[in-house]
Design a protein around this motif. Sequence first.
Motif, PDB file in Angstrom:
ATOM      1  N   ARG A   1     -24.382 -22.990 -27.550  1.00  0.00           N
ATOM      2  CA  ARG A   1     -25.804 -22.636 -27.502  1.00  0.00           C
ATOM      3  C   ARG A   1     -26.619 -23.483 -28.475  1.00  0.00           C
ATOM      4  O   ARG A   1     -27.740 -23.910 -28.159  1.00  0.00           O
ATOM      5  CB  ARG A   1     -25.995 -21.151 -27.781  1.00  0.00           C
ATOM      6  N   ALA A   2     -26.060 -23.752 -29.658  1.00  0.00           N
ATOM      7  CA  ALA A   2     -26.752 -24.599 -30.631  1.00  0.00           C
ATOM      8  C   ALA A   2     -26.914 -26.015 -30.077  1.00  0.00           C
ATOM      9  O   ALA A   2     -27.994 -26.616 -30.184  1.00  0.00           O
ATOM     10  CB  ALA A   2     -25.985 -24.619 -31.947  1.00  0.00           C
ATOM     11  N   ARG A   3     -25.861 -26.528 -29.474  1.00  0.00           N
ATOM     12  CA  ARG A   3     -25.937 -27.867 -28.870  1.00  0.00           C
ATOM     13  C   ARG A   3     -26.948 -27.871 -27.730  1.00  0.00           C
ATOM     14  O   ARG A   3     -27.728 -28.811 -27.572  1.00  0.00           O
ATOM     15  CB  ARG A   3     -24.570 -28.295 -28.366  1.00  0.00           C
ATOM     16  N   ALA A   4     -26.951 -26.800 -26.930  1.00  0.00           N
ATOM     17  CA  ALA A   4     -27.893 -26.691 -25.814  1.00  0.00           C
ATOM     18  C   ALA A   4     -29.336 -26.745 -26.315  1.00  0.00           C
ATOM     19  O   ALA A   4     -30.197 -27.399 -25.707  1.00  0.00           O
ATOM     20  CB  ALA A   4     -27.639 -25.408 -25.033  1.00  0.00           C
ATOM     21  N   THR A   5     -29.588 -26.083 -27.417  1.00  0.00           N
ATOM     22  CA  THR A   5     -30.938 -26.077 -27.987  1.00  0.00           C
ATOM     23  C   THR A   5     -31.372 -27.493 -28.347  1.00  0.00           C
ATOM     24  O   THR A   5     -32.505 -27.897 -28.059  1.00  0.00           O
ATOM     25  CB  THR A   5     -30.996 -25.158 -29.228  1.00  0.00           C
ATOM     26  N   THR A   6     -30.476 -28.268 -28.954  1.00  0.00           N
ATOM     27  CA  THR A   6     -30.825 -29.649 -29.324  1.00  0.00           C
ATOM     28  C   THR A   6     -31.049 -30.519 -28.092  1.00  0.00           C
ATOM     29  O   THR A   6     -31.776 -31.501 -28.154  1.00  0.00           O
ATOM     30  CB  THR A   6     -29.754 -30.303 -30.224  1.00  0.00           C
ATOM     31  N   LEU A   7     -30.434 -30.152 -26.968  1.00  0.00           N
ATOM     32  CA  LEU A   7     -30.586 -30.916 -25.718  1.00  0.00           C
ATOM     33  C   LEU A   7     -31.736 -30.401 -24.850  1.00  0.00           C
ATOM     34  O   LEU A   7     -31.988 -30.941 -23.779  1.00  0.00           O
ATOM     35  CB  LEU A   7     -29.280 -30.872 -24.919  1.00  0.00           C
ATOM     36  N   GLY A   8     -32.388 -29.325 -25.298  1.00  0.00           N
ATOM     37  CA  GLY A   8     -33.489 -28.761 -24.510  1.00  0.00           C
ATOM     38  C   GLY A   8     -33.023 -27.903 -23.341  1.00  0.00           C
ATOM     39  O   GLY A   8     -33.775 -27.668 -22.397  1.00  0.00           O
ATOM     40  N   ILE A   9     -31.792 -27.435 -23.402  1.00  0.00           N
ATOM     41  CA  ILE A   9     -31.239 -26.588 -22.340  1.00  0.00           C
ATOM     42  C   ILE A   9     -31.582 -25.136 -22.661  1.00  0.00           C
ATOM     43  O   ILE A   9     -31.204 -24.628 -23.712  1.00  0.00           O
ATOM     44  CB  ILE A   9     -29.712 -26.789 -22.224  1.00  0.00           C
ATOM     45  N   LYS A  10     -32.282 -24.480 -21.742  1.00  0.00           N
ATOM     46  CA  LYS A  10     -32.748 -23.112 -21.994  1.00  0.00           C
ATOM     47  C   LYS A  10     -31.744 -22.040 -21.594  1.00  0.00           C
ATOM     48  O   LYS A  10     -31.640 -21.009 -22.242  1.00  0.00           O
ATOM     49  CB  LYS A  10     -34.068 -22.888 -21.256  1.00  0.00           C
ATOM     50  N   ARG A  11     -31.032 -22.256 -20.493  1.00  0.00           N
ATOM     51  CA  ARG A  11     -30.057 -21.273 -19.999  1.00  0.00           C
ATOM     52  C   ARG A  11     -28.691 -21.957 -19.896  1.00  0.00           C
ATOM     53  O   ARG A  11     -28.236 -22.316 -18.815  1.00  0.00           O
ATOM     54  CB  ARG A  11     -30.478 -20.738 -18.625  1.00  0.00           C
ATOM     55  N   PRO A  12     -28.000 -22.150 -21.017  1.00  0.00           N
ATOM     56  CA  PRO A  12     -26.766 -22.948 -21.008  1.00  0.00           C
ATOM     57  C   PRO A  12     -25.613 -22.256 -20.279  1.00  0.00           C
ATOM     58  O   PRO A  12     -25.420 -21.050 -20.389  1.00  0.00           O
ATOM     59  CB  PRO A  12     -26.448 -23.121 -22.484  1.00  0.00           C
ATOM     60  N   ILE A  13     -24.898 -23.065 -19.526  1.00  0.00           N
ATOM     61  CA  ILE A  13     -23.624 -22.677 -18.920  1.00  0.00           C
ATOM     62  C   ILE A  13     -22.686 -23.865 -19.064  1.00  0.00           C
ATOM     63  O   ILE A  13     -23.134 -25.000 -19.232  1.00  0.00           O
ATOM     64  CB  ILE A  13     -23.745 -22.268 -17.434  1.00  0.00           C
ATOM     65  N   VAL A  14     -21.394 -23.600 -19.005  1.00  0.00           N
ATOM     66  CA  VAL A  14     -20.406 -24.672 -19.050  1.00  0.00           C
ATOM     67  C   VAL A  14     -19.775 -24.777 -17.668  1.00  0.00           C
ATOM     68  O   VAL A  14     -19.379 -23.764 -17.077  1.00  0.00           O
ATOM     69  CB  VAL A  14     -19.331 -24.405 -20.129  1.00  0.00           C
ATOM     70  N   THR A  15     -19.692 -25.998 -17.173  1.00  0.00           N
ATOM     71  CA  THR A  15     -19.099 -26.243 -15.861  1.00  0.00           C
ATOM     72  C   THR A  15     -17.935 -27.216 -15.996  1.00  0.00           C
ATOM     73  O   THR A  15     -17.807 -27.925 -16.991  1.00  0.00           O
ATOM     74  CB  THR A  15     -20.136 -26.852 -14.896  1.00  0.00           C
ATOM     75  N   ILE A  16     -17.098 -27.226 -14.968  1.00  0.00           N
ATOM     76  CA  ILE A  16     -16.094 -28.287 -14.843  1.00  0.00           C
ATOM     77  C   ILE A  16     -16.425 -28.997 -13.544  1.00  0.00           C
ATOM     78  O   ILE A  16     -16.705 -28.354 -12.529  1.00  0.00           O
ATOM     79  CB  ILE A  16     -14.651 -27.755 -14.898  1.00  0.00           C
ATOM     80  N   GLU A  17     -16.441 -30.324 -13.616  1.00  0.00           N
ATOM     81  CA  GLU A  17     -16.961 -31.106 -12.503  1.00  0.00           C
ATOM     82  C   GLU A  17     -16.057 -32.271 -12.159  1.00  0.00           C
ATOM     83  O   GLU A  17     -15.574 -32.967 -13.044  1.00  0.00           O
ATOM     84  CB  GLU A  17     -18.354 -31.643 -12.857  1.00  0.00           C
ATOM     85  N   GLY A  18     -15.858 -32.469 -10.887  1.00  0.00           N
ATOM     86  CA  GLY A  18     -15.235 -33.685 -10.391  1.00  0.00           C
ATOM     87  C   GLY A  18     -16.339 -34.700 -10.164  1.00  0.00           C
ATOM     88  O   GLY A  18     -17.479 -34.335  -9.857  1.00  0.00           O
ATOM     89  N   ASN A  19     -16.031 -35.971 -10.340  1.00  0.00           N
ATOM     90  CA  ASN A  19     -16.971 -37.069 -10.122  1.00  0.00           C
ATOM     91  C   ASN A  19     -18.144 -37.043 -11.105  1.00  0.00           C
ATOM     92  O   ASN A  19     -19.230 -37.471 -10.784  1.00  0.00           O
ATOM     93  CB  ASN A  19     -17.490 -37.087  -8.682  1.00  0.00           C
ATOM     94  N   PHE A  20     -17.915 -36.531 -12.305  1.00  0.00           N
ATOM     95  CA  PHE A  20     -18.901 -36.643 -13.376  1.00  0.00           C
ATOM     96  C   PHE A  20     -18.550 -37.899 -14.153  1.00  0.00           C
ATOM     97  O   PHE A  20     -17.512 -37.959 -14.809  1.00  0.00           O
ATOM     98  CB  PHE A  20     -18.878 -35.417 -14.305  1.00  0.00           C
TER      99      PHE A  20
END
Length: 181
Positions: free
Chosen positions: A137-156
Amino acid sequence: LAVAAVICAMDAWKRGVRESGGANRGPEVEQYQLGWRANRGYLLGEKWCAAFVRYNYEKGASAIGLISPFVGWRRADRDKADTDLASATKWLEAARWLEGLGQARVVGSPAFGDVGLFVDPNHVVLVVDPNPGPAARARATTLGIKRPIVTIEGNFQNRVEMVLRDAGDFRAFVRVVSSVS
């Protein structure tokens, strides 16, 4: 089923799965594109984010003794069953049609194991943590992310990766309903 799918996806992340031998290529990438039943060869060389999510759901279902949760899925405008779900648009169309049959739910707020759909750009992800802890959440705040979630992604960036995202950037989330064996 969601737990099994996420475990399978996390295994790919831990193994460092990435493209090799060209764009959208590599042994594991091509396995995702072919699918759990190896019946989608026409997707070889295509973007693989959606194939990664579907593959891990099918592999997870098999691991716990269930049939594929996607048997019978199709787009509402097609007679062909078992759509390839190769894009966010196809996921959304199939899930909306299947809501009436109780086989999927299209939701606005993510839960663990939901399929996250971006439509522009067309990208499909798997939700790992819909409510991350204080560090994320702290990292999200620095990135401007308001509703943070963590995903796992193929082709990222040409690999399987864990990504911190804003839930507000998604068009929808699909909750996959388990099939019985």
